[in-house]
Design a protein around this motif. Structure first.
Motif, short mmCIF file in Angstrom:
data_model
loop_
_atom_site.label_atom_id
_atom_site.label_comp_id
_atom_site.label_asym_id
_atom_site.label_seq_id
_atom_site.Cartn_x
_atom_site.Cartn_y
_atom_site.Cartn_z
N VAL A 360 31.74 -6.25 20.64
CA VAL A 360 32.00 -7.42 19.81
C VAL A 360 30.66 -8.01 19.43
O VAL A 360 29.62 -7.66 19.99
CB VAL A 360 32.88 -8.47 20.52
CG1 VAL A 360 34.28 -7.94 20.77
CG2 VAL A 360 32.25 -8.93 21.82
N ALA A 361 30.68 -8.94 18.48
CA ALA A 361 29.41 -9.46 17.95
C ALA A 361 29.53 -10.92 17.59
O ALA A 361 30.60 -11.42 17.26
CB ALA A 361 28.99 -8.65 16.71
N LYS A 362 28.39 -11.58 17.66
CA LYS A 362 28.22 -12.89 17.03
C LYS A 362 27.24 -12.68 15.89
O LYS A 362 26.14 -12.14 16.08
CB LYS A 362 27.65 -13.91 18.02
CG LYS A 362 27.30 -15.25 17.35
CD LYS A 362 26.61 -16.20 18.32
CE LYS A 362 26.27 -17.50 17.62
NZ LYS A 362 24.90 -17.60 17.15
N VAL A 363 27.64 -13.08 14.69
CA VAL A 363 26.79 -12.94 13.51
C VAL A 363 26.47 -14.34 13.01
O VAL A 363 27.35 -15.03 12.51
CB VAL A 363 27.49 -12.11 12.42
CG1 VAL A 363 26.57 -11.94 11.22
CG2 VAL A 363 27.89 -10.74 12.97
N SER A 364 25.24 -14.73 13.15
CA SER A 364 24.85 -16.11 12.89
C SER A 364 24.41 -16.31 11.45
O SER A 364 24.01 -15.38 10.75
CB SER A 364 23.73 -16.50 13.84
OG SER A 364 23.23 -17.77 13.54
N ASP A 365 24.42 -17.59 11.02
CA ASP A 365 23.83 -17.96 9.74
C ASP A 365 22.34 -18.24 9.87
O ASP A 365 21.68 -18.58 8.89
CB ASP A 365 24.53 -19.20 9.17
CG ASP A 365 25.91 -18.87 8.60
OD1 ASP A 365 26.04 -17.84 7.93
OD2 ASP A 365 26.86 -19.65 8.84
N SER A 366 21.79 -18.12 11.09
CA SER A 366 20.36 -18.28 11.32
C SER A 366 19.78 -16.97 11.84
O SER A 366 20.35 -16.36 12.75
CB SER A 366 20.09 -19.38 12.36
OG SER A 366 20.44 -20.65 11.87
N PRO A 367 18.64 -16.51 11.29
CA PRO A 367 18.02 -15.28 11.78
C PRO A 367 17.70 -15.39 13.27
O PRO A 367 17.20 -16.41 13.75
CB PRO A 367 16.74 -15.18 10.95
CG PRO A 367 17.01 -15.98 9.71
CD PRO A 367 17.91 -17.09 10.15
N GLY A 368 18.01 -14.33 14.03
CA GLY A 368 17.67 -14.30 15.44
C GLY A 368 18.73 -14.83 16.37
O GLY A 368 18.61 -14.67 17.59
N LYS A 369 19.78 -15.45 15.84
CA LYS A 369 20.80 -16.03 16.72
C LYS A 369 22.01 -15.12 16.89
O LYS A 369 22.89 -15.41 17.69
CB LYS A 369 21.26 -17.39 16.19
CG LYS A 369 20.21 -18.49 16.32
CD LYS A 369 20.76 -19.86 16.00
CE LYS A 369 21.66 -20.38 17.09
NZ LYS A 369 22.10 -21.77 16.86
N GLY A 370 22.05 -14.03 16.12
CA GLY A 370 23.15 -13.09 16.28
C GLY A 370 22.96 -12.25 17.53
O GLY A 370 21.87 -12.18 18.11
#
Length: 389
Positions: A360-370
Motif C-alpha cells: 500500500v502507499a501514501k502519495v503526498s501533495d508534498s515532495p518527500g512525504k510519500g
C-alpha cells in the motif's frame, strides 16, 4: 521511563483502533519507520529505544483511564471492554540498527492490535535521541531558548483570533516539555485542546483527532472493493462507525485531486470538514472551497483544518487569507513541542507499507512525504487514481 500510560498517545490512534476492532478485525498490516532528515543516531540510542519499548509493552489501561474513555460518547462499552484486556505485544515490533545506526523499526500484526504502537514509539525515538545528543552539556541553554520561544508564541497567538490545538506528541522533545507547553497555552481562549489523550484527561481539555493516512491506506488491502473504490469505502466505514462524530476527513493520502473525485455531494454533506496535511495550504483551500461551492454547499458551514508543518506565523497568514470564507482551525505540532536553539527536529514517521500481504502507499501533495516499498504498485496506484507527477 518515557511512556508510562497507554493514554500518552494521540486520539486518532484510539479512534482508528475502534474502527479496526469493529470492522477490520481480520486485517493484517505492517508499519515501517522512516527518518526523512539527517540525524546522528548511535548504537547506544538503539539499546535505549529497545528498553523503552520493552517497558511500553508492559503497560495496560488503568480503571481510571478506562472510566475517562467511557465518558467519551463515541466510544462504546465493548470497545472499553477490549481496552481493559489490551496490552501491547513485544513480538509485534522489531527494532534494530540500520545504516548509520538509523533505527530500522517494523510493526507487524493484526491492525487492531498494532494501531497503538506508532505514536508512543515515535515519541520514544525522539526523546531518546535528544536525551543522548544533549547529554554532554548545554541543555540548560537549550531549554531556556525553548521557554523564550514559547513565550513569544504565546504573545503572538494571544493577538490572533484563530483556533488551534496541540498536535505535538509524535515529535516532541520530551513528555515533560509537551506538558509545559500545554500548561502555558491551555488558558488561551482560542486554544481548543490537544491530540494527546493523557494531557487532555489531566488538564480537562478536549481530546482532538479523527483519522490518519493509514486509515485510507487500509482500504487498498481489502478484497471487497477495487482499488479505485477503496477511498470511498473507508470514508463510508468512518461514517458508519461514528454516525456524525469526528467528522473531519483527511484529504491527501492519494493527493487532493483524487480525494475530491471521491468526496462527492454525499460525503461533502456528511462530513463536517476536511484536513490539510501536504501541499500548498492556500491552493488546497481554494480547491476545497470551490468544490463545496460547486455542489451548492456554503463553505462557511464547513471546517478546514490545517496541520502540515505549521508555525504560528504560517497559521496567522493562512487565517488572515481565509477568515470569513470557511471555518478555520489549526493543529500545530513540532513548532510547539520541539522548537529549540541548536536542535534540529527529527522528521520521523511510521506508515503502513503492507496490508493483508499487499503493498500500500501514501502519495503526498508534498515532495518527500510519500511512502511506498513497491515501485510497480506505486505506478499502478497513480494510474488508477490519475495522480500526476
Amino acid at each position: 521511563m518515557i511512556i508510562n500510560s497507554l493514554l500518552d498517545t494521540d486520539l486518532y490512534k484510539l479512534t482508528m483502533l475502534n474502527v479496526a476492532l469493529h470492522q477490520f478485525s481480520t486485517t493484517d498490516v505492517e508499519y515501517t519507520f522512516k527518518c526523512r532528515n539527517e540525524a546522528k543516531f548511535t548504537e547506544a540510542m538503539i539499546v535505549d529505544i529497545n528498553a523503552e519499548v520493552d517497558h511500553f509493552c508492559t503497560l495496560q489501561f488503568t480503571e481510571d483511564e478506562l472510566d475517562y474513555l467511557s465518558n467519551i460518547r463515541f466510544f462504546k462499552s465493548d470497545f472499553i471492554d477490549f481496552l481493559r484486556l489490551y496490552k501491547p505485544n513485544r513480538k509485534h515490533i522489531n527494532i534494530s540498527a540500520g545504516r548509520n545506526n538509523v533505527p530500522e523499526i517494523t510493526v507487524k500484526g493484526s491492525w487492531y492490535l498494532t494501531v497503538p504502537f506508532e505514536v508512543p514509539v515515535l515519541a520514544i525515538v525522539n526523546e531518546v535521541y535528544f536525551r543522548h545528543i544533549t547529554a554532554s552539556g548545554g541543555m540548560e541553554k537549550i531549554y531556556n531558548s525553548g521557554v523564550k520561544r514559547l513565550e513569544e508564541k504565546y504573545k503572538a497567538i494571544s493577538k490572533t483570533g484563530f483556533q488551534f490545538s496541540d498536535f505535538g506528541t509524535r515529535r516532541r522533545l520530551s513528555h515533560n516539555w509537551q506538558e509545559e507547553v500545554i500548561i502555558k497555552l491551555k488558558d488561551l481562549p482560542n486554544f481548543t485542546g490537544t491530540s494527546n489523550v493523557y494531557f487532555a484527561k489531566k488538564y480537562d481539555l478536549v481530546p482532538i483527532g479523527t483519522m490518519a493516512h493509514e486509515f485510507i491506506q487500509v482500504g487498498a488491502g481489502q478484497n471487497d472493493v477495487p482499488l479505485i473504490k477503496s477511498q470511498q469505502k473507508m470514508l463510508q466505514s468512518w461514517v458508519d462507525e461514528y454516525r456524525g462524530d469526528l467528522g473531519i476527513a483527511l484529504s491527501d493520502t492519494y493527493g487532493v485531486d483524487a480525494f475530491l473525485r471521491d468526496f462527492d455531494l454525499y460525503f461533502a454533506k456528511l462530513y463536517d470538514g476536511v484536513r490539510h496535511d501536504s501541499g500548498d495550504p492556500l491552493e488546497w483551500a481554494e480547491k476545497i472551497i470551490t468544490h463545496y461551492e460547486d455542489m451548492g454547499i456554503d463553505p462557511m458551514t464547513k471546517t478546514l483544518v490545517f496541520s502540515d508543518g505549521l508555525t504560528v506565523d504560517k497559521a496567522t497568514e493562512i487565517w488572515t487569507m481565509l477568515d470569513g470564507r470557511a471555518k478555520i482551525a489549526f493543529g500545530i505540532g513540532t513548532h510547539l513541542t520541539n522548537d529549540f536553539e541548536g536542535l534540529t527536529p527529527l522528521q520521523i514517521v511510521m506508515k503502513i507499507t503492507t496490508c493483508n500481504g499487499r503493498p500500500v502507499a501514501k502519495v503526498s501533495d508534498s515532495p518527500g512525504k510519500g511512502m511506498c516499498h513497491d515501485d510497480h504498485y506505486l505506478t499502478y496506484l497513480k494510474d488508477v487514481f490519475k495522480i500526476k507527477e
